[in-house]
Scaffold this active site. Structure first.
Site, PDB file in Angstrom:
ATOM      1  CG  ASP A 156      21.752  38.589  51.851  1.00 54.70           C
ATOM      2  OD1 ASP A 156      22.495  38.836  52.827  1.00 54.70           O
ATOM      3  OD2 ASP A 156      20.916  39.408  51.416  1.00 54.70           O
ATOM      4  CE  LYS A 220      17.466  39.272  49.955  1.00 54.10           C
ATOM      5  NZ  LYS A 220      18.879  39.319  49.483  1.00 54.10           N
ATOM      6  CE  LYS A 256      18.438  42.372  51.705  1.00 59.00           C
ATOM      7  NZ  LYS A 256      19.847  42.022  51.416  1.00 59.00           N
TER       8      LYS A 256
END
Length: 312
Positions: A156, A220, A256
């Protein structure tokens, strides 16, 4: 799913971007409110278990140790193992991933290996100067390489929001391409936009497009450390970017939300919105995740309560 590959930066997709916030908010209400209010107990149980399967169970504290990472992994593998109704599902229903700092990846790898869950539960690591992204590029790339060497299967990354705020889209693109290259084609890469620090909804849309063109497998919302994290309106703007990218390339990019998704009701609102826009095919761990630390507690409470009502 195969890793996304970068494509040339198409600056035409970043021009004349306008987002009407009041219209976005109305759209969210139309997409979610009616369906959420009609959920039966049976559907609530299904949504509860789906939210579990889509969760990246996260610990990103300065006091993380090997022991609490091991507890996190056990909870990810056996989320409510003491409840009688769960016995038949034990070992089959678990979170999608655990998410930790690079220095704790080896701990997660050892714990999941001991549980026999390697390959079933992914190991995600934040990297690239989390949470600010304001570090030299080379040290951010070293974090990625280190996390992968320790056993991370997902990275991430966090983008440098100063590049978003100053419109330096080409530099942002090239930085993310470098991160994609550091991840290789076997490790999935999620790009954290830090939407609370992007300035405008138009910037969120542009940052989403740049991240996808640069090779991100997911976009995300947040690090969870900003003042504003995952909200449904910003999620819809990111969904519109995913839809546009899919029309342009045929590629499916994941979403996300992270930070602020604390209850099953919160999760249902996101799942319904995704279902109504991107379709049910997106409601899989390959294309949709929740980044959360406290959501699992509410999932367990809902599972127990709904199961009791259904068995009464």
């Amino acid at each position: 799913m195969p890793a996304n590959k970068e494509m040339p930066l198409d600056k035409a997709q970043l021009t004349n971007v306008r987002v009407n916030l009041s219209s976005v908010v109305r759209s969210v209400d139309l997409l979610t409110s009616a369906l959420i209010n009609r959920v039966s107990d049976r559907e609530l149980l299904e949504y509860t278990l789906l939210a579990l399967r889509l969760t990246d169970l996260t610990t990103l504290g300065g006091d993380d140790t090997e022991s609490n990472v091991a507890r996190l992994c056990f909870r990810a593998a056996y989320p409510f193992s003491d409840h009688a109704s769960y016995v038949s599902m034990k070992g089959k229903v678990h979170t999608a991933a655990v998410c930790v700092y690079p220095s704790r990846v080896a701990d997660a790898n050892r714990a999941l290996k001991a549980l026999g869950m390697i390959g079933k539960i992914q190991i995600a690591s934040v990297a690239t100067g989390f949470p600010s992204g304001s570090y030299p590029l080379e040290t951010r790339l070293q974090e990625i390489r280190f996390a992968i060497q320790q056993g991370a299967t997902e990275i991430d990354i966090v983008i440098d929001r100063s590049l978003v705020l100053t419109g330096k889209w080409e530099k942002l693109y090239h930085e993310i391409v470098s991160m994609r290259e550091a991840c290789g084609d076997k490790v999935h890469m999620k790009a954290i936009l830090g939407i609370g620090e992007c300035g405008t909804m138009a910037n969120v849309f542009k940052a989403s497009m740049v991240a996808m063109m640069a090779g991100s497998d997911f976009i995300k919302t947040s690090t969870g450390k900003e003042t504003v994290n995952a909200t449904l309106p910003v999620g819809l703007v990111m969904i519109r970017a995913i839809q546009k990218f899919h029309r342009l390339t045929g590629k499916k990019i994941g979403l996300k939300p992270a930070g602020g998704v604390r209850t099953v009701q919160d999760a249902i609102a996101w799942m319904v919105m995704v279902q109504q826009t991107l379709g049910s095919e997106w409601l899989t761990p390959e294309l949709f995740r929740f980044g959360a630390s406290g959501l699992l507690d509410n999932i367990e409470d809902q599972f127990v309560a709904v199961t009791k009502r259904l068995n009464a």
